[in-house]
Design an enzyme around this catalytic site. Sequence first.
Site, PDB file in Angstrom:
ATOM      1  N   PHE A   1     -10.626  -0.916  -1.043  1.00 50.16           N
ATOM      2  CA  PHE A   1     -10.389  -1.813   0.100  1.00 50.16           C
ATOM      3  C   PHE A   1     -10.798  -3.225  -0.314  1.00 50.16           C
ATOM      4  CE2 PHE A   1     -10.433  -3.888   4.037  1.00 50.16           C
ATOM      5  CZ  PHE A   1      -9.781  -3.109   4.982  1.00 50.16           C
TER       6      PHE A   1
ATOM      7  N   ASP B   1       0.872  -1.176   0.000  1.00 48.87           N
ATOM      8  CA  ASP B   1       0.000   0.000   0.000  1.00 48.87           C
ATOM      9  C   ASP B   1       0.914   1.233   0.000  1.00 48.87           C
ATOM     10  OD1 ASP B   1      -1.919   1.960   0.773  1.00 48.87           O
ATOM     11  OD2 ASP B   1      -3.146   0.453   1.723  1.00 48.87           O
TER      12      ASP B   1
HETATM   13  C1  PRP Z   1      -0.987  -5.242   5.232  1.00 49.72           C
HETATM   14  C2  PRP Z   1      -0.075  -5.975   4.272  1.00 49.72           C
HETATM   15  C3  PRP Z   1       1.246  -5.291   4.472  1.00 49.72           C
HETATM   16  C4  PRP Z   1       0.854  -3.885   4.825  1.00 49.72           C
HETATM   17  C5  PRP Z   1       0.997  -3.023   3.618  1.00 49.72           C
HETATM   18  O1  PRP Z   1      -0.909  -5.822   6.479  1.00 49.72           O
HETATM   19  O2  PRP Z   1       0.001  -7.330   4.545  1.00 49.72           O
HETATM   20  O3  PRP Z   1       2.009  -5.900   5.496  1.00 49.72           O
HETATM   21  O4  PRP Z   1      -0.507  -3.896   5.255  1.00 49.72           O
HETATM   22  O5  PRP Z   1       0.738  -1.680   3.938  1.00 49.72           O
HETATM   23  P1  PRP Z   1       1.810  -0.538   3.696  1.00 49.72           P
HETATM   24  O6  PRP Z   1       2.404  -0.750   2.343  1.00 49.72           O
HETATM   25  O7  PRP Z   1       0.976   0.719   3.770  1.00 49.72           O
HETATM   26  O8  PRP Z   1       2.821  -0.604   4.788  1.00 49.72           O
HETATM   27  P2  PRP Z   1      -1.965  -5.516   7.649  1.00 49.72           P
HETATM   28  O9  PRP Z   1      -1.464  -4.376   8.475  1.00 49.72           O
HETATM   29  O10 PRP Z   1      -3.325  -5.360   7.044  1.00 49.72           O
HETATM   30  O11 PRP Z   1      -1.880  -6.805   8.560  1.00 49.72           O
HETATM   31  P3  PRP Z   1      -2.363  -8.310   8.240  1.00 49.72           P
HETATM   32  O12 PRP Z   1      -1.494  -8.805   7.112  1.00 49.72           O
HETATM   33  O13 PRP Z   1      -2.095  -9.056   9.509  1.00 49.72           O
HETATM   34  O14 PRP Z   1      -3.819  -8.279   7.856  1.00 49.72           O
END
Ligand code: PRP
Length: 183
Positions: free
Chosen positions: A156, A107
């Site tokens: 989302f 993201d």
């Molecule tokens: C998501 C995904 C990445 C991060 C990406 O994890 O798996 O680790 O967000 O976001 P960024 O590029 O803005 O840093 P999440 O926090 O949703 O946790 P999860 O995988 O446990 O659902």
Amino acid sequence: MGQSAGPGRPGRILIGRDEIAARVADLGQAVRGDYAGRSPLLVAVLKGAVVFAADLLRAASLPAGLDFMSVSSYGTGTHSSGIVRLTSDLSVSIEGRDVIIVEDIIDTGRTISYLRRNLATRHPRSLALCVLLDKVARREVEVPMDYVGFAIPDEFVVGYGLDHRGFHRNLPDIAVLEPAGRA
Ligand code: PRP
């Protein structure tokens, strides 16, 4: 606890299971070709990447290892502060190993940027990134990606490992969350 704390509803399917399977097979084949004769370690980032990593590991069909890391990012509301913290570490040393970080989604890029820096200090032989979904429009930090499944719009999404409030990771397709449930 009110109803608003529950998960939102998955709506329109963005990427169906067959399309996912075909792309994961392609990625697995690419990894297999690039790492022929070697034994890379797949590092899945908990929790979202678990489903993808399990399929990729089988699609790559190599003598590959599998390990996990967990991170959390602090933020207020919908805005991430960009501060990432390691909450669970690998169970093995990666010194001298070919490491492939496996992520479900990039993201802002802050999480993967932190992970890359963190893992690089441990002297792996090589360090690559395999990500299923690239939400390009949200990028704040430039991230070199070696394998990408799909570029997706800024919506989302849930399913195939991705959650909303802890649910929907088990959906076989990747769907857009209904607008009412996104908060
Ligand atoms: C998501 C995904 C990445 C991060 C990406 O994890 O798996 O680790 O967000 O976001 P960024 O590029 O803005 O840093 P999440 O926090 O949703 O946790 P999860 O995988 O446990 O659902």
